[in-house]
Scaffold this motif. Structure first.
Motif, PDB file in Angstrom:
ATOM      1  N   THR A   1      -9.169  -0.852   3.366  1.00  0.00           N
ATOM      2  CA  THR A   1      -9.109  -1.162   1.924  1.00  0.00           C
ATOM      3  C   THR A   1      -8.004  -2.173   1.615  1.00  0.00           C
TER       4      THR A   1
ATOM      5  N   TYR B   1      -7.853   7.867   4.018  1.00  0.00           N
ATOM      6  CA  TYR B   1      -7.480   9.085   3.295  1.00  0.00           C
ATOM      7  C   TYR B   1      -8.627   9.552   2.422  1.00  0.00           C
ATOM      8  N   ALA B   2      -9.485   8.606   2.049  1.00  0.00           N
ATOM      9  CA  ALA B   2     -10.611   8.951   1.177  1.00  0.00           C
ATOM     10  C   ALA B   2     -11.616   7.809   1.199  1.00  0.00           C
TER      11      ALA B   2
ATOM     12  N   GLY C   1      -5.039   3.158  -3.406  1.00  0.00           N
ATOM     13  CA  GLY C   1      -6.274   3.866  -3.724  1.00  0.00           C
ATOM     14  C   GLY C   1      -6.004   5.133  -4.519  1.00  0.00           C
ATOM     15  N   ARG C   2      -4.744   5.449  -4.681  1.00  0.00           N
ATOM     16  CA  ARG C   2      -4.415   6.579  -5.552  1.00  0.00           C
ATOM     17  C   ARG C   2      -4.596   6.136  -7.007  1.00  0.00           C
TER      18      ARG C   2
ATOM     19  N   ASP D   1      -2.333  -0.554   5.797  1.00  0.00           N
ATOM     20  CA  ASP D   1      -2.691   0.169   7.035  1.00  0.00           C
ATOM     21  C   ASP D   1      -4.189   0.341   7.245  1.00  0.00           C
TER      22      ASP D   1
ATOM     23  N   SER E   1     -10.228   4.329   3.035  1.00  0.00           N
ATOM     24  CA  SER E   1      -8.776   4.076   3.145  1.00  0.00           C
ATOM     25  C   SER E   1      -8.154   4.892   4.272  1.00  0.00           C
TER      26      SER E   1
ATOM     27  N   HIS F   1     -13.946   5.452  -1.261  1.00  0.00           N
ATOM     28  CA  HIS F   1     -13.898   5.005  -2.650  1.00  0.00           C
ATOM     29  C   HIS F   1     -15.202   4.315  -3.024  1.00  0.00           C
TER      30      HIS F   1
ATOM     31  N   ASP G   1       0.852  -1.194   0.000  1.00  0.00           N
ATOM     32  CA  ASP G   1       0.000   0.000   0.000  1.00  0.00           C
ATOM     33  C   ASP G   1       0.888   1.243   0.000  1.00  0.00           C
ATOM     34  N   ILE G   2       0.307   2.383  -0.320  1.00  0.00           N
ATOM     35  CA  ILE G   2       1.099   3.620  -0.322  1.00  0.00           C
ATOM     36  C   ILE G   2       0.742   4.528   0.861  1.00  0.00           C
ATOM     37  N   ASP G   3      -0.410   5.153   0.826  1.00  0.00           N
ATOM     38  CA  ASP G   3      -0.721   6.123   1.899  1.00  0.00           C
ATOM     39  C   ASP G   3      -0.901   5.443   3.250  1.00  0.00           C
TER      40      ASP G   3
HETATM   41  O1  PGA Z   1      -6.066   7.494  -1.971  1.00  0.00           O
HETATM   42  C1  PGA Z   1      -6.278   6.770  -1.003  1.00  0.00           C
HETATM   43  O2  PGA Z   1      -7.376   6.360  -0.657  1.00  0.00           O
HETATM   44  C2  PGA Z   1      -5.086   6.307  -0.215  1.00  0.00           C
HETATM   45  O3  PGA Z   1      -4.650   5.241  -0.834  1.00  0.00           O
HETATM   46  P1  PGA Z   1      -3.815   3.983  -0.252  1.00  0.00           P
HETATM   47  O4  PGA Z   1      -3.716   4.125   1.264  1.00  0.00           O
HETATM   48  O5  PGA Z   1      -4.628   2.827  -0.712  1.00  0.00           O
HETATM   49  O6  PGA Z   1      -2.469   4.128  -0.943  1.00  0.00           O
END
Ligand code: PGA
Ligand code: MG
Length: 231
Positions: free
Chosen positions: A180, A143-144, A45-46, A177, A141, A146, A9-11
Motif C-alpha cells: 500500500t 495488517y489489513a 491505512g489506519r 513497508d 497493507s 482495504h 507509514d505507521i504500521d
Molecule cells: O491499517 C493498516 O492497514 C495498516 O496501516 P499502515 O501500515 O498503512 O499504517
C-alpha cells in the motif's frame, strides 16, 4: 537548510510489533526532524484520526493522510474525503456473496473505505469484482485488506496534500513497508523500503535498508542525514 517533507507509514514502519506499539526512538527522530523545520506527515491505512492524534502527541506535522489515502485530516473537525464509502460497501457485499471468509476488521470508524481481515485470496477477490463490473481499489497493507474508491490510494491522497501545500516531489521522502506504500513511493523523489518489506516492495523504492520497522527508519535517516544538511 532545504526543507524536506517526510511521508511516513505507521504500521510496520514506526511500530515495533503487530499490535501498533510505537518505536519510541524512531518517533523521537521524526520529532527532531519536525523541530529542525522539516515536515513529517503520517500516511496510513489506519483512520486519519489515529494518525492525526499520533502527530499531535508525537510532535510531528499536524496533517495526516488516513484510510489508505481516502481521508485527509487537518484538524479535529477538518477532514477532506477523497473517496465514497458506498461503492466500497457495495464491493464488500459482492465479495461476501461470492466468496468465503470475507469479514470486516474491527477498526476505528472509516469515512471513505472498508477494512477487511486478511482471510481470503486477494487475487480471487479482484477476479470476482471484475466479473461483477465493480471498480474499486483492493490492497493489502500486511495488517489489513482495504477497499478504496477507484483511483484512491496513498499516492493520490498524498498528492492532494502536495497540491494544497505546494510541496514538490523533489522534496518528498517516503518511508514504508508494504504494497500500500508503493503508490506513495511513486510520488516521492526518494523512497525507502524497510527491511521487513517484500522484495516486490523493495524493488519499487529508490533505497532499501536492512533493519526492520522503527530500526529501519533510524537506519534510513542516518543514511539520508548528509543529504538533509544541504545548504
Ligand atoms: O491499517 C493498516 O492497514 C495498516 O496501516 P499502515 O501500515 O498503512 O499504517
Ligand atoms: Mg505499513
Amino acid at each position: 537548510m532545504k526543507k524536506r517533507t517526510f511521508a511516513v507509514d505507521i504500521d510496520g514502519t514506526i511500530t515495533e510489533n503487530g499490535g501498533g506499539r510505537i518505536h519510541l526512538d524512531a518517533l523521537e527522530a521524526l520529532r527532531r526532524l519536525t523541530n529542525m523545520g522539516h515536515d513529517v506527515i503520517f500516511v496510513t491505512g489506519r483512520s486519519s484520526v489515529e494518525g492525526f492524534l499520533l502527530s499531535v502527541f508525537g510532535g510531528t506535522t499536524k496533517i495526516t493522510v488516513g484510510e489508505n489515502g481516502g481521508c485527509i485530516t487537518l484538524d479535529s473537525n477538518d477532514h477532506i474525503l477523497l473517496g465514497s464509502i458506498d461503492e466500497c460497501k457495495k464491493a464488500l457485499d459482492v465479495l461476501k456473496n461470492n466468496m468465503e471468509n470475507v469479514e470486516e476488521k474491527y477498526v476505528f470508524p472509516r469515512m471513505t473505505e472498508v477494512v477487511l481481515q486478511r482471510t481470503f485470496d486477494l487475487d480471487q477477490a479482484r477476479k470476482v469484482l471484475s466479473e461483477h463490473n465493480i471498480d474499486v481499489e483492493l490492497s493489502d497493507s500486511q495488517y489489513a485488506y482495504h477497499i478504496n474508491s477507484p483511483g484512491i490510494d496513498k499516492g493520490t491522497g498524498f498528492t492532494e496534500i502536495m497540491k494544497r501545500f505546494s510541496i514538490s516531489k523533489e522534496d518528498v521522502i517516503a518511508i514504508g513497508d508494504s504494497a500500500t506504500d508503493v503508490p506513495l513511493f511513486k510520488v516521492a523523489k526518494t523512497s525507502v523500503a524497510l527491511g521487513n518489506a517484500s522484495d516486490d516492495v523493495k524493488s519499487e523504492a529508490t533505497m532499501t535498508v536492512s533493519a526492520h520497522a522503527g530500526d529501519g527508519v533510524l537506519e534510513a535517516l542516518d543514511k539520508l542525514a548528509p543529504r538533509l544538511s544541504e545548504i
